[in-house]
Scaffold this motif. Structure first.
Motif, PDB file in Angstrom:
ATOM      1  N   ALA A   1       0.814  -1.217   0.000  1.00 31.81           N
ATOM      2  CA  ALA A   1       0.000   0.000   0.000  1.00 31.81           C
ATOM      3  C   ALA A   1       0.848   1.267   0.000  1.00 31.81           C
ATOM      4  N   SER A   2       2.133   1.146   0.262  1.00 32.96           N
ATOM      5  CA  SER A   2       2.993   2.321   0.340  1.00 32.96           C
ATOM      6  C   SER A   2       3.877   2.415  -0.904  1.00 32.96           C
ATOM      7  N   THR A   3       4.643   3.488  -0.962  1.00 31.53           N
ATOM      8  CA  THR A   3       5.594   3.657  -2.063  1.00 31.53           C
ATOM      9  C   THR A   3       6.845   2.848  -1.743  1.00 31.53           C
ATOM     10  N   LEU A   4       7.035   1.752  -2.438  1.00 29.52           N
ATOM     11  CA  LEU A   4       8.175   0.880  -2.173  1.00 29.52           C
ATOM     12  C   LEU A   4       9.415   1.424  -2.870  1.00 29.52           C
ATOM     13  N   SER A   5      10.425   1.755  -2.079  1.00 28.49           N
ATOM     14  CA  SER A   5      11.667   2.301  -2.616  1.00 28.49           C
ATOM     15  C   SER A   5      12.699   1.186  -2.770  1.00 28.49           C
ATOM     16  N   VAL A   6      13.363   1.152  -3.918  1.00 27.37           N
ATOM     17  CA  VAL A   6      14.425   0.168  -4.128  1.00 27.37           C
ATOM     18  C   VAL A   6      15.531   0.366  -3.091  1.00 27.37           C
ATOM     19  N   ALA A   7      15.814   1.621  -2.768  1.00 26.74           N
ATOM     20  CA  ALA A   7      16.850   1.898  -1.766  1.00 26.74           C
ATOM     21  C   ALA A   7      16.471   1.310  -0.414  1.00 26.74           C
ATOM     22  N   ASP A   8      15.195   1.453  -0.029  1.00 21.69           N
ATOM     23  CA  ASP A   8      14.746   0.903   1.259  1.00 21.69           C
ATOM     24  C   ASP A   8      14.797  -0.622   1.247  1.00 21.69           C
ATOM     25  N   LEU A   9      14.409  -1.218   0.134  1.00 21.95           N
ATOM     26  CA  LEU A   9      14.456  -2.675   0.035  1.00 21.95           C
ATOM     27  C   LEU A   9      15.902  -3.167   0.094  1.00 21.95           C
ATOM     28  N   ALA A  10      16.809  -2.440  -0.523  1.00 17.85           N
ATOM     29  CA  ALA A  10      18.225  -2.815  -0.468  1.00 17.85           C
ATOM     30  C   ALA A  10      18.748  -2.727   0.957  1.00 17.85           C
ATOM     31  N   THR A  11      18.330  -1.688   1.672  1.00 18.30           N
ATOM     32  CA  THR A  11      18.748  -1.543   3.076  1.00 18.30           C
ATOM     33  C   THR A  11      18.227  -2.705   3.914  1.00 18.30           C
ATOM     34  N   GLU A  12      17.048  -3.205   3.579  1.00 21.22           N
ATOM     35  CA  GLU A  12      16.449  -4.321   4.316  1.00 21.22           C
ATOM     36  C   GLU A  12      17.368  -5.530   4.343  1.00 21.22           C
ATOM     37  N   ILE A  13      18.090  -5.766   3.253  1.00 19.91           N
ATOM     38  CA  ILE A  13      18.984  -6.928   3.208  1.00 19.91           C
ATOM     39  C   ILE A  13      20.456  -6.502   3.153  1.00 19.91           C
ATOM     40  N   ARG A  14      20.702  -5.238   3.477  1.00 18.89           N
ATOM     41  CA  ARG A  14      22.059  -4.708   3.607  1.00 18.89           C
ATOM     42  C   ARG A  14      22.891  -4.914   2.345  1.00 18.89           C
ATOM     43  N   THR A  15      22.361  -4.392   1.240  1.00 20.02           N
ATOM     44  CA  THR A  15      23.094  -4.453  -0.021  1.00 20.02           C
ATOM     45  C   THR A  15      22.849  -3.163  -0.777  1.00 20.02           C
ATOM     46  N   SER A  16      23.425  -3.025  -1.946  1.00 22.91           N
ATOM     47  CA  SER A  16      23.228  -1.825  -2.760  1.00 22.91           C
ATOM     48  C   SER A  16      22.008  -1.994  -3.658  1.00 22.91           C
ATOM     49  N   PRO A  17      21.330  -0.895  -4.012  1.00 13.02           N
ATOM     50  CA  PRO A  17      20.179  -1.008  -4.917  1.00 13.02           C
ATOM     51  C   PRO A  17      20.545  -1.689  -6.236  1.00 13.02           C
ATOM     52  N   ARG A  18      21.709  -1.338  -6.787  1.00 11.81           N
ATOM     53  CA  ARG A  18      22.123  -1.938  -8.057  1.00 11.81           C
ATOM     54  C   ARG A  18      22.277  -3.452  -7.930  1.00 11.81           C
TER      55      ARG A  18
ATOM     56  N   LEU B   1      20.931  -5.401  -5.631  1.00  9.69           N
ATOM     57  CA  LEU B   1      19.619  -5.992  -5.366  1.00  9.69           C
ATOM     58  C   LEU B   1      18.874  -6.245  -6.671  1.00  9.69           C
ATOM     59  N   MET B   2      18.820  -5.251  -7.529  1.00  9.27           N
ATOM     60  CA  MET B   2      18.066  -5.400  -8.775  1.00  9.27           C
ATOM     61  C   MET B   2      18.678  -6.473  -9.678  1.00  9.27           C
ATOM     62  N   ARG B   3      20.010  -6.539  -9.708  1.00  8.01           N
ATOM     63  CA  ARG B   3      20.670  -7.524 -10.556  1.00  8.01           C
ATOM     64  C   ARG B   3      20.437  -8.942 -10.052  1.00  8.01           C
ATOM     65  N   THR B   4      20.651  -9.160  -8.755  1.00  5.41           N
ATOM     66  CA  THR B   4      20.532 -10.516  -8.218  1.00  5.41           C
ATOM     67  C   THR B   4      19.074 -10.961  -8.135  1.00  5.41           C
ATOM     68  N   PHE B   5      18.147 -10.015  -7.924  1.00  2.42           N
ATOM     69  CA  PHE B   5      16.729 -10.375  -7.902  1.00  2.42           C
ATOM     70  C   PHE B   5      16.313 -10.928  -9.263  1.00  2.42           C
TER      71      PHE B   5
ATOM     72  N   THR C   1      14.971 -14.704  -9.840  1.00  5.84           N
ATOM     73  CA  THR C   1      13.543 -14.918 -10.100  1.00  5.84           C
ATOM     74  C   THR C   1      13.190 -14.916 -11.585  1.00  5.84           C
ATOM     75  N   GLY C   2      14.058 -14.375 -12.431  1.00  2.78           N
ATOM     76  CA  GLY C   2      13.757 -14.287 -13.854  1.00  2.78           C
ATOM     77  C   GLY C   2      12.923 -13.080 -14.225  1.00  2.78           C
ATOM     78  N   THR C   3      12.608 -12.229 -13.259  1.00 10.10           N
ATOM     79  CA  THR C   3      11.838 -11.018 -13.519  1.00 10.10           C
ATOM     80  C   THR C   3      12.491  -9.850 -12.802  1.00 10.10           C
ATOM     81  N   THR C   4      12.244  -8.649 -13.274  1.00 13.07           N
ATOM     82  CA  THR C   4      12.821  -7.486 -12.607  1.00 13.07           C
ATOM     83  C   THR C   4      12.067  -7.209 -11.303  1.00 13.07           C
ATOM     84  N   LEU C   5      12.727  -6.510 -10.418  1.00 11.87           N
ATOM     85  CA  LEU C   5      12.094  -6.156  -9.148  1.00 11.87           C
ATOM     86  C   LEU C   5      10.880  -5.270  -9.383  1.00 11.87           C
TER      87      LEU C   5
END
Length: 293
Positions: free
Chosen positions: A203-220, A222-226, A230-234
């Motif tokens: 329901a909120s604005t999901l930030s890639v930066a916040d999601l990266a912080t959740e697992i202690r990695t960089s946004p870049r 996170l997006m690459r390994t996700f 999974t075979g799909t982009t974040l």
């Protein structure tokens, strides 16, 4: 990160310290090194977040009553002699009355940044107790050089600092390869945590930066390994989960379309309707009517 007046060196001085003094400092091609002394006369909590890669080495024992603590505010084990923070990382600290003497290194050097951000070790996390013998030896040698500078000090500083970066990267690369299981993909626990966070905050604005912080990695990273996992982009995954949540709510209750739009993270009913139609071929109203709600 603080910059000392009249000097280009990033000092990373703790804002809450009762006193702060730099004994020696030197800058060589984007490598910043200093020996500093500081302390507290009363308890203090703060967050230390450098804007470049950071490494420090305690010259003598750290103040035994000062501790780092985790996001859930639980005190962690006391820090060791060597602490590493990646760019954008953070440590929250409980500082009790006492003294500290540290060698601190920060890396804005282009080659060091390339090494730290290499694909195979981009998933760097803070480490409050680095146990690498060669890193300890190199830091001790740098303390000696800062206190007793000799010919070619800038060349020696840059060379030794880059050697430290290589040793750190080798260590973290090996550790992360073991953690991933399948090279280049995201560990299972990280993927579960990301998906849980997305479900909880659709329901909120999901930030890639916040999601990266959740697992202690960089946004870049996170997006690459996700995508590799999974075979799909974040971005596409989040969009898909929003549409799936909307389908569930359209089928299960008679809430207003604009309410469901808000529940699923859309800024307006119009944006929701456009995204829903693109994904399903129907408007939200048509989908509800087809389901007999």
């Amino acid at each position: 990160m603080q910059i000392e007046a009249g000097n280009a060196l990033p000092m990373c001085a703790p804002h809450t310290a009762s006193h702060f003094h730099v004994e020696q400092q030197v800058h060589a091609n984007g490598i910043f090194a200093d020996i500093r002394h500081f302390g507290w006369t009363q308890s203090s909590r703060a967050v230390f977040q450098p804007d470049s890669y950071y490494l420090d080495f305690s010259i003598g024992p750290r103040c035994p009553t000062s501790r780092f603590y985790s996001n859930d505010r639980q005190l962690a084990d006391p820090p060791g002699d060597i602490v590493f923070l990646p760019k954008g990382g953070a440590f929250a600290a409980l500082s009790e009355p006492g003294e500290h003497s540290l060698l601190c290194l920060t890396f804005a050097n282009e080659r060091a940044m390339q090494l730290f951000e290499e694909d195979s070790i981009a998933d760097l996390t803070p480490c409050q107790d680095v146990q690498i013998g060669r890193v300890r030896q190199g830091l001790a040698r740098l303390v000696e050089e800062l206190r007793n500078p000799g010919f070619g000090q800038d060349i020696l500083l840059e060379s030794m600092a880059l050697l430290l970066v290589v040793e750190l990267c080798r260590h973290f690369r090996h550790a992360q390869y073991d953690d991933r299981g399948v090279y280049g993909q995201m560990p299972g626990w990280r993927l579960r945590r990301i998906k849980d966070r997305i479900e909880a905050e659709l329901a909120s604005t999901l930030s890639v930066a916040d999601l990266a912080t959740e697992i202690r990695t960089s946004p870049r990273h996170l997006m690459r390994t996700f995508k590799a996992t999974t075979g799909t982009t974040l971005t596409d995954y989040i969009a898909g989960r929003r549409i799936a949540r909307a389908q569930e709510q359209l089928a299960q209750d008679d809430a207003m379309i604009k309410v469901i739009a808000g529940n699923c993270g859309f800024q307006s009913a119009a944006a929701f309707s456009a995204a829903f139609r693109k994904a399903t071929g129907m408007t939200p109203r048509e989908y509800r009517e087809e389901r007999g709600s």
